[in-house]
Design an enzyme around this catalytic site. Structure first.
Site, PDB file in Angstrom:
ATOM      1  N   GLY A  12       0.571  -6.303  -1.530  1.00 14.63           N
ATOM      2  CA  GLY A  12       0.233  -7.688  -1.823  1.00 14.63           C
ATOM      3  C   GLY A  12      -1.218  -7.865  -2.229  1.00 14.63           C
ATOM      4  N   PHE A  13      -2.085  -7.029  -1.733  1.00 17.92           N
ATOM      5  CA  PHE A  13      -3.504  -7.231  -1.998  1.00 17.92           C
ATOM      6  C   PHE A  13      -4.002  -6.468  -3.205  1.00 17.92           C
ATOM      7  CE2 PHE A  13      -3.658  -8.048   2.678  1.00 17.92           C
ATOM      8  CZ  PHE A  13      -3.827  -9.401   2.527  1.00 17.92           C
ATOM      9  N   ASP A  54      -1.787 -10.746   8.887  1.00 20.22           N
ATOM     10  CA  ASP A  54      -0.809  -9.995   8.110  1.00 20.22           C
ATOM     11  C   ASP A  54      -0.381  -8.737   8.850  1.00 20.22           C
ATOM     12  OD1 ASP A  54       0.883  -9.508   6.014  1.00 20.22           O
ATOM     13  OD2 ASP A  54      -0.659  -8.761   4.656  1.00 20.22           O
ATOM     14  N   GLY A  91      -0.780   3.717  -3.107  1.00 21.69           N
ATOM     15  CA  GLY A  91       0.016   2.602  -2.619  1.00 21.69           C
ATOM     16  C   GLY A  91      -0.279   1.340  -3.389  1.00 21.69           C
ATOM     17  N   CYS A  92       0.610   0.400  -3.176  1.00 20.26           N
ATOM     18  CA  CYS A  92       0.536  -0.808  -3.944  1.00 20.26           C
ATOM     19  C   CYS A  92       1.063  -1.905  -3.039  1.00 20.26           C
ATOM     20  CB  CYS A  92       1.479  -0.647  -5.117  1.00 20.26           C
ATOM     21  SG  CYS A  92       0.821  -1.198  -6.618  1.00 20.26           S
TER      22      CYS A  92
HETATM   23  N1  LIG Z   1      -6.861   3.579   4.255  1.00 16.53           N
HETATM   24  C1  LIG Z   1      -5.682   4.042   3.804  1.00 16.53           C
HETATM   25  N2  LIG Z   1      -5.363   5.340   3.953  1.00 16.53           N
HETATM   26  C2  LIG Z   1      -4.169   5.808   3.506  1.00 16.53           C
HETATM   27  N3  LIG Z   1      -3.243   5.072   2.898  1.00 16.53           N
HETATM   28  C3  LIG Z   1      -3.505   3.771   2.711  1.00 16.53           C
HETATM   29  C4  LIG Z   1      -4.735   3.193   3.157  1.00 16.53           C
HETATM   30  N4  LIG Z   1      -4.701   1.875   2.852  1.00 16.53           N
HETATM   31  C5  LIG Z   1      -3.518   1.652   2.246  1.00 16.53           C
HETATM   32  N5  LIG Z   1      -2.790   2.792   2.165  1.00 16.53           N
HETATM   33  C6  LIG Z   1      -1.458   2.920   1.567  1.00 16.53           C
HETATM   34  O1  LIG Z   1      -1.357   2.021   0.491  1.00 16.53           O
HETATM   35  C7  LIG Z   1      -0.265   1.144   0.665  1.00 16.53           C
HETATM   36  C8  LIG Z   1      -0.578  -0.216   0.097  1.00 16.53           C
HETATM   37  O2  LIG Z   1      -1.539  -0.850   0.887  1.00 16.53           O
HETATM   38  P1  LIG Z   1      -1.849  -2.385   0.708  1.00 16.53           P
HETATM   39  O3  LIG Z   1      -2.381  -2.607  -0.662  1.00 16.53           O
HETATM   40  O4  LIG Z   1      -2.692  -2.783   1.867  1.00 16.53           O
HETATM   41  O5  LIG Z   1      -0.456  -3.097   0.767  1.00 16.53           O
HETATM   42  P2  LIG Z   1       0.519  -3.352   1.982  1.00 16.53           P
HETATM   43  O6  LIG Z   1      -0.317  -3.332   3.227  1.00 16.53           O
HETATM   44  O7  LIG Z   1       1.100  -4.682   1.672  1.00 16.53           O
HETATM   45  O8  LIG Z   1       1.531  -2.226   1.947  1.00 16.53           O
HETATM   46  C9  LIG Z   1      -0.009   1.129   2.162  1.00 16.53           C
HETATM   47  O9  LIG Z   1       1.329   0.842   2.458  1.00 16.53           O
HETATM   48  C10 LIG Z   1      -0.373   2.547   2.560  1.00 16.53           C
HETATM   49  O10 LIG Z   1       0.728   3.401   2.372  1.00 16.53           O
HETATM   50 MG   LIG Z   2      -2.201  -3.221   3.705  1.00 19.84          MG
END
Ligand SMILES: Nc1ncnc2c1ncn2[C@@H]1O[C@H](COP(=O)(O)OP(=O)(O)O)[C@@H](O)[C@H]1O
Ligand SMILES: [Mg+2]
Ligand SMILES: *[C@@H]1O[C@H](CO)[C@@H](O)[C@H](O)[C@H]1NC(C)=O
Ligand SMILES: *[C@@H]1O[C@H](CO)[C@@H](O)[C@H](O)[C@H]1NC(C)=O
Ligand SMILES: *[C@@H]1O[C@H](CO)[C@@H](O)[C@H](O)[C@H]1NC(C)=O
Ligand SMILES: *[C@@H]1O[C@H](CO)[C@@H](O)[C@H](O)[C@H]1NC(C)=O
Ligand SMILES: *[C@@H]1O[C@H](CO)[C@@H](O)[C@H](O)[C@H]1NC(C)=O
Length: 594
Positions: free
Chosen positions: A319-320, A432, A316-317
C-alpha cells in the site's frame, strides 16, 4: 514510469475482465455478478487491492460484496477508500436487491446514474468524497426504503430534486460541499434537515439554512417543480457525457489492455522495463538525511547506489509503495521504501515526522536509518530483515512456524507495539498492524515495521487514511465507521493478527467469508459453542493446551467490539509473559543438552 507488482495485478484483472466480457459473455455467472463485472469494467483505476474473480459462479465471495445467504442476491456493495476511478455504471441499477451502496471516498467521476432509482430496496447510499458531477437524479426519489443519502463532497450541480421530499424514511441526508443551487425543497421530509446537511453550496436557499430565496423565478419556488429547461439541459449534458465517458472507458480499457500485454511482457521477459525511475528520482537534487550517524556512508555513495537500483531489486510491493533491496559495497543490506505520490506542501511535516520515527529504536521495531528527499518521491531506508514478512512466512512457508515460533513472534510483535503505545513520546499509534507489517529476522524474531507511516500519508483534511482501509480484515469496527485511529484500534488489529498466526488463515479467508464471517466472526461463533480451540492451524506442531487457552483469552478480549473492553498493549504483554509463555526452565535445559 515505474509500475509495481500489485498494480500489475489490478491491470491484469482488468485485462481478464475485458477478455471475458468481450469473448466469453455467455459464461455462467449470476446476473448480479454480470452487473458487477459491468460496474468493474467502467472502473479504470484502483489501488490494486480488489481481486474479483470473473470465473466464480456468483460474486458473493468478492471483496466488498455481500449476498443474501439464501437467495445469493447481492445486498451490499461496499468498496470505499480504494482509489477507484472511472464512471459509475448504469448497470448498478440491475442489482434489484441492493440495500447498501458504499462507494464513498474514491475517485469516481461522471454522473450519478439515474438507474439507481431502480434499486428499490436501497437503504443506504454513500457516495461522498468522489468527483461526481451533473445533477442529482430525480429517480432517487423513488427509493422508498432509503434511510441514508450521503452525496457530500462531490461536484454535483443543479437543483435538489423535489422528489427527494418523498423519501419518508430518510434520517441522514448530506449534500454538503457541492455546487448545488436553488431552493431546498420544503415539501416533505427535507424540511426537517438542518444547515449541516447543506453546508458549502454557494447557491442554495431555503428555510433549512435560514436563507430566504429571492423570488425571481430563476429557481424552483418552495412549492414549484424544478424548471424543465434546467432539467432538459441536464439531460442533454448527461447523454453527451455518457457518450464521452463511454468512449473514454473503451479507450482507457484498450490502453490498459495494451499496457498489460506490453508491460507484463517486458516485465517477464527482461525483468526491468524501466529501471530509470529511481535514478530519475534522485538525479534532480535529492538529499539524504541520516539519523544518529546510522548510515556510515556519504550522501554521494548512497545516491550513486540508488541510481543502480531497478526492478530486479524489488522485494515487495504494498500500500505504501515499492520496497527495494539496497546492498552497499561493504556488504550491509538495507530495505529502501519508495513512496511516490505525496500531497503538496507536505515536505516539512514529513521531515518533522520522520525525525521522530527515526529516533525510535527498539529491539522489536524495524529501524529507520534515514531517508532521501527527492523532488518526485520519498525514499525511506530501513534495516533489511532477511526473514521477510510474517505474511509470507505464515501463508507460504507455514511449515517453518511451529508453536513456539508462533508464540515468540506474537510476543515480539506485542512488545514492539506496547513500546510504541506506552514508552514513546509522543505516543505512536501504528494504524496498520497486519501480518505483512511484522517482519522476521534470521532467527524468526518479530519486528514491527511501518509504524507511523499511515499517519504520514493520511489525508490532511479528512484525517482518514486511504491506505489503511486496504486491509479491511484487521480494522476495528469503530475505526471503519469513524476513521479515527486510537491505541485501542491497534489492539484490535493485534488481536486479529494473533488469530491469523494461530489459524494460519488470513482474516478474510474464503472459508470464513463463505459463512458470511471474517476471522473474528468465526472466533465468536466458536466461542458460543465452546469450540474456540478449533481455530488453531492443524498443521502447527507442538501446540500446548494451557498456553493456547490463555492466548485465546487475550485474543478474544483484543477483538472485542467495544474499545473499552480491550486491554492495553502493556496488559497484553504482561499476560503473555505470565500466562502464555510461562517457560519451564527444565524444557530449555533439555533441548539445549540434546
Ligand atoms: N525492512 C524490510 N526488510 C525485508 N523485507 C521488507 C522490508 N520492508 C518491507 N519488506 C517486504 O516488502 C513487502 C512490501 O512492504 P510494504 O510496502 O510495507 O507493504 P505491505 O506492508 O502492505 O506489505 C513486505 O510485505 C515485505 O515482504
Ligand atoms: Mg509494510
Ligand atoms: C429500470 O427500470 C425501468 C422500468 O422499470 C426499466 O425500463 C429499465 O430497463 C431499468 N433499468 C435497469 C438498468 O435495470
Ligand atoms: C421513478 O421516478 C421517476 C421520476 O421521478 C418517475 O417518472 C417514475 O415513474 C418512477 N418510477 C417508479 C417505478 O416509481
Ligand atoms: C418534521 O419534524 C416535526 C417535528 O419533529 C414533525 O412533526 C414533522 O412530521 C416532520 N416532518 C416531516 C415531513 O417529516
Ligand atoms: C455533511 O458533510 C459535511 C462535509 O463532509 C460535514 O461537515 C457535515 O457535518 C455533514 N453533515 C451531516 C448532517 O452529516
Ligand atoms: C436567521 O438569521 C437571522 C439574521 O441573520 C437571525 O436573526 C436568526 O436568528 C436566524 N434564525 C435561525 C433559526 O438561525
Amino acid at each position: 514510469m515505474h509500475i509495481c507488482l500489485m498494480e500489475w495485478q489490478g491491470l491484469w484483472l482488468h485485462c481478464i475482465l475485458l477478455v471475458l466480457l468481450l469473448i466469453n459473455k455467455s459464461r455462467a455467472i449470476s446476473p448480479d455478478g454480470e452487473a458487477l463485472l459491468s460496474f468493474w469494467t467502467a472502473v479504470v483505476g484502483s489501488d490494486g487491492n480488489l481481486q474479483w474473480r470473473p470465473e466464480d459462479p456468483d460474486p458473493c465471495n468478492w471483496k466488498g460484496v455481500k449476498c443474501d445467504s439464501t437467495t445469493k442476491r447481492v445486498i451490499h456493495l461496499s468498496i470505499p477508500y480504494h482509489k477507484l476511478s472511472g464512471s459509475l455504471s448504469p448497470d448498478l441499477g440491475k442489482l434489484e436487491y441492493l440495500r447498501i451502496l458504499a462507494l464513498h471516498d474514491n475517485n469516481f467521476y461522471g454522473n450519478i446514474p439515474s438507474e439507481l432509482g431502480n434499486c428499490s430496496k436501497l437503504q443506504g447510499i454513500y457516495l461522498q468524497g468522489n468527483y461526481l458531477s451533473g445533477s442529482i437524479p430525480n429517480e432517487l426519489g423513488n427509493l422508498s426504503e432509503l434511510e441514508i443519502l450521503d452525496i457530500s463532497s462531490n461536484s454535483l450541480s443543479g437543483y435538489i430534486p423535489p422528489s427527494l421530499g418523498n423519501l419518508d424514511k430518510l434520517v441522514t441526508f448530506n449534500v454538503s460541499t457541492n455546487f448545488l443551487i436553488g431552493a431546498i425543497p420544503s415539501d416533505g421530509v427535507l424540511i426537517n434537515f438542518t444547515e449541516s446537511s447543506f453546508v458549502g453550496n454557494r447557491g442554495l436557499c431555503g428555510r433549512q439554512i435560514n436563507v430566504t430565496c429571492k423570488d425571481d423565478g430563476g429557481g424552483p419556488g418552495t412549492n414549484s417543480q424544478s424548471p424543465t429547461s434546467a432539467q432538459n439541459q441536464g439531460r442533454k449534458k448527461y447523454s453527451g457525457r455518457l457518450l464521452i465517458s463511454a468512449l473514454a472507458t473503451v479507450g482507457a480499457l484498450l490502453l490498459v489492455a495494451l499496457m498489460c500485454f506490453w508491460g507484463c511482457f517486458l516485465y517477464k521477459k527482461f525483468g526491468k522495463n524501466d529501471g530509470k525511475s529511481l535514478a530519475m528520482d534522485v538525479s534532480g537534487g535529492a538529499s539524504i538525511v541520516m539519523f544518529h550517524g546510522d548510515l556510515p556512508y556519504s550522501s554521494k555513495d548512497i545516491i550513486k547506489k540508488l541510481e543502480t537500483l531497478n526492478e530486479e531489486h524489488i522485494i515487495g510491493c504494498g500500500g505504501f509503495g515499492t520496497v527495494y533491496k539496497l546492498a552497499m559495497d561493504d556488504g550491509s543490506i538495507f530495505a529502501l521504501k519508495r513512496i511516490v505520490k505525496m500531497n503538496e506542501g507536505f515536505d516539512r511535516f514529513f521531515e518533522r515526522e520522520l525525525e521522530i520515527l527515526g529516533s525510535i529504536k527498539h529491539r522489536y521495531l524495524v529501524n529507520l536509518r534515514g531517508y532521501c528527499n527527492s523532488p518526485t518521491s520519498k525514499l525511506l531506508i530501513y534495516d533489511f530483515l532477511p526473514g521477510g514478512s510474517l505474511d509470507e512466512a505464515l501463508h507460504e512457508r507455514s511449515e517453518l512456524l511451529d508453536w513456539d515460533a508462533r508464540l515468540n513472534i506474537i510476543m515480539g510483535a506485542a512488545k514492539g507495539l506496547a513500546y510504541l503505545h506506552h514508552d514513546c513520546s509522543p505516543r505512536i499509534i501504528h494504524r496498520d498492524i497486519k501480518s505483512s507489517n511484522i517482519l522476521l529476522d534470521g532467527n524468526l524474531e518479530a519486528r514491527v515495521s511501518d509504524f507511523g507511516l499511515a499517519k504520514l500519508l493520511e489525508d490532511e483534511e479528512s484525517h482518514i487514511t486511504t491506505i489503511v482501509a486496504g486491509t479491511f480484515g484487521y480494522l476495528a469496527p469503530e475505526y471503519m465507521q469513524s476513521g479515527r485511529a486510537t491505541e485501542k484500534t491497534d489492539v484490535y488489529s493485534f488481536g486479529v493478527l494473533v488469530l491469523e498466526v494461530l489459524s494460519g488463515k488470513r482474516p478474510t479467508d474464503a472459508s470464513f467469508i463463505e459463512k458470511g464471517l471474517n476471522i473474528v466472526g468465526w472466533l465468536n461463533f466458536l466461542v458460543t459453542e465452546n469450540r474456540q480451540r478449533e481455530i488453531v492451524d492443524p498443521q502447527c506442531d507442538g501446540v500446548q493446551g494451557d498456553s493456547l487457552d490463555a492466548l485465546l483469552c487475550v485474543a478474544i478480549q483484543c477483538v472485542s467490539s467495544s474499545p473499552e473492553e480491550r486491554p492495553t498493549m502493556h496488559r497484553v504483554v504482561q499476560v503473555l509473559e505470565s500466562e502464555v509463555m510461562t517457560p519451564c526452565p527444565s524444557d530449555f535445559y533439555d533441548s539445549s543438552s540434546d
